[in-house]
Design a protein around this motif. Structure first.
Motif, mmCIF file in Angstrom:
data_model
loop_
_atom_site.group_PDB
_atom_site.id
_atom_site.type_symbol
_atom_site.label_atom_id
_atom_site.label_comp_id
_atom_site.label_asym_id
_atom_site.label_seq_id
_atom_site.Cartn_x
_atom_site.Cartn_y
_atom_site.Cartn_z
ATOM 1 N N ILE A 181 0.859 -1.195 0.000
ATOM 2 C CA ILE A 181 0.000 0.000 0.000
ATOM 3 C C ILE A 181 0.886 1.232 0.000
ATOM 4 N N VAL A 182 0.665 2.137 -0.940
ATOM 5 C CA VAL A 182 1.352 3.424 -0.944
ATOM 6 C C VAL A 182 0.305 4.530 -1.026
ATOM 7 N N ASN A 183 0.434 5.507 -0.140
ATOM 8 C CA ASN A 183 -0.459 6.662 -0.137
ATOM 9 C C ASN A 183 0.371 7.909 -0.378
ATOM 10 N N ALA A 184 0.288 8.437 -1.590
ATOM 11 C CA ALA A 184 1.034 9.643 -1.941
ATOM 12 C C ALA A 184 0.209 10.902 -1.808
ATOM 13 N N THR A 185 -1.137 10.792 -1.922
ATOM 14 C CA THR A 185 -1.972 11.993 -1.960
ATOM 15 C C THR A 185 -3.258 11.891 -1.144
ATOM 16 N N LYS A 237 2.455 20.383 5.971
ATOM 17 C CA LYS A 237 1.631 19.215 5.636
ATOM 18 C C LYS A 237 0.355 19.613 4.912
ATOM 19 N N GLY A 238 -0.144 20.797 5.195
ATOM 20 C CA GLY A 238 -1.418 21.206 4.630
ATOM 21 C C GLY A 238 -2.593 20.840 5.508
ATOM 22 N N LYS A 266 2.263 14.672 3.584
ATOM 23 C CA LYS A 266 1.087 15.510 3.392
ATOM 24 C C LYS A 266 -0.208 14.704 3.410
ATOM 25 N N THR A 267 -0.088 13.395 3.534
ATOM 26 C CA THR A 267 -1.281 12.548 3.594
ATOM 27 C C THR A 267 -1.736 12.390 5.044
#
Length: 468
Positions: free
Chosen positions: A297-301, A362-363, A330-331
């Protein structure tokens, strides 16, 4: 006396200017922190009894107005079902599906057989079969849909066209072993956009009990879609990904087996990566990942991504490039109750979870939650970021580490020494570089480990054997 008064006036003038600069250049919250020496905390969450943010979303399932079934008549439409004559099969099968749509059938059933499909659309895209909105498309037992060998960069074996669609109970087969990898003008030959099921700009979709394999790209690509559920599918041996989410809201991936993803980067089981798009409210739960070359699992956005109760195994004779679990700072993620097993690590070492970061804002101000995971022969590492709540995990044979990190809450975790790297045992523990936060109740093996993390003063404890 005149000189003294002038000096005092000058000092007060400078102090007034200094305070004015502070007031005008800082927000009200920032100024309050300066004046009160307030410690940094993440946003308050609505937590369950285990201390995890309560999931307040679910994917809306498709609803069929009524069950009005049409079983495709192969003789009537002259549709081959012997994996031959792709042009005739494509034209006539699509004609039957189009007719069923016009007649307002809500369930369309594909009879047993092997259907070879494909249509040359343009220089880069090879077409398959379209399924329309308000349709449940059912494969009879033994029904297989296969894309014909082609030389296109992009294809969809099955493309969803509309909202409120169910696809279930069948097999979709790609042609990765016979695909013709013709170079583009730039010389590249990745051909990584051949997908099993294309969910493009759709709402309310269920993909259930499907076998999707051997495509040149992704088992399924979700693009700018809402309320999509993948359930009880077997997705394997695809070249790029198991499932890609490139713009998706309320996506659920539950009870699937996703494995042997290999061939062209990133090679993950699930990849959330939609720069410039909205990826949020995503659930990945109760899945079995194994033998995926890039990772699981990769979470980039993605924001508000729940990764729960999954089993992730590197697998014998397999090696991760990045994974198993990767996120970017930033996720926003809730990672809980997963069992992760590594054998010989990846480019990042034996890190079951790593958060990449290039620094900066991070936003958002939400914490990453890492609770109750079992990391066999692996650990976790977060850096150049802030806000982590890490509790009751078992990191067996590797380390838990934070670098250039603000507000790491580390409670009731277990780290054990590596059984194979006995000369580096001190390194396989708790490691910190310029980190703040709070720690309590953490063990190194059978011994309680006092970690003097401070909420205000950065703490460093590096490995003395081989450096950070």
């Amino acid at each position: 006396m005149i000189y003294k008064n002038n000096t005092m006036k000058g000092i007060f003038s400078y102090l007034f200017i200094f305070l004015l600069i502070i007031v005008t250049s800082c927000s009200k919250d920032d100024l309050n922190k300066i004046l009160s020496n307030e410690t940094y905390v993440a946003d308050q969450e609505n937590l369950d009894a285990a201390g995890l943010p309560i999931r307040e979303f679910s994917a809306q399932a498709p609803e069929m107005p009524m069950v009005n079934e049409y079983v495709i008549e192969l003789d009537r439409w002259d549709i081959p079902n012997t994996n031959t004559d792709f042009a005739k099969t494509t034209t006539n099968l699509q004609a039957a599906i189009d007719w069923a749509r016009d007649e307002e059938y809500s369930r369309v059933t594909l009879p047993t057989g092997e259907y070879l499909v494909g249509e040359d659309i343009n220089d880069i895209y090879y077409g398959g079969i379209d399924i329309y909105g308000n349709t449940e498309f059912v494969f009879s037992e033994g029904a297989v849909l296969t894309i014909n060998t082609n030389d296109k960069w992009n294809y969809c074996v099955l493309r969803l066209n509309g909202d409120n669609i169910i696809v279930r109970d069948g097999e979709i087969r790609g042609e990765r072993d016979t695909h013709i990898y013709t170079p583009r003008e730039d010389g590249k030959t990745a051909h990584d956009e051949g997908h099993g099921i294309c969910v493009w700009d759709n709402n309310n979709v269920l993909i259930e009990n499907m076998n999707i394999h051997d495509v040149t790209g992704d088992g399924s690509l979700v693009l700018d879609s809402n309320d999509v559920t993948f359930k009880n599918n077997n997705i394997y041996n695809n070249r790029r990904q198991g499932i890609s989410i490139v713009g998706g809201v309320r996506i659920e991936i539950v009870d699937n087996e996703i494995h042997h993803i290999n061939g062209t980067s990133p090679q993950f089981g699930v990849d959330i990566e939609g720069p410039g798009r909205v990826d949020e409210d995503i659930l990945i739960q109760d899945n079995y990942f194994h033998h995926n070359a890039g990772g699981d699992i990769v979470n980039a956005t993605g924001e508000n991504v729940y990764i729960l109760d999954n089993v992730m195994e590197q697998g014998d004779d397999s090696k991760y490039t990045d994974g198993p679990i990767v996120s970017w700072h930033k996720t926003h993620n809730i990672i809980a109750r997963n069992t992760v097993t590594m054998i010989n690590g990846s480019a990042n070492g034996r890190l079951g979870y790593i958060q990449y970061s290039s620094g900066g804002e991070k936003g958002h101000n939400r914490a990453t939650y890492v609770h109750d995971n079992i990391m066999n022969n692996c650990g976790m590492y977060m850096y150049k970021s802030s806000d982590a709540d890490v509790r009751r995990n078992e990191f067996l044979g590797y380390f838990l580490a934070f670098s250039d990190f603000e507000n790491a809450i580390i409670i009731d975790n277990l780290v054990t020494y590596s059984a194979t790297e006995t000369n580096l045992r001190y390194c396989w523990s708790y490691r910190f570089n310029n980190a703040t936060g709070f720690a309590s109740g953490n063990f190194l093996g059978e011994e309680l480990e006092e970690l003097p993390l401070s909420e205000t003063e950065p703490y460093t404890l590096q490995c003395v054997v081989d450096g950070w």
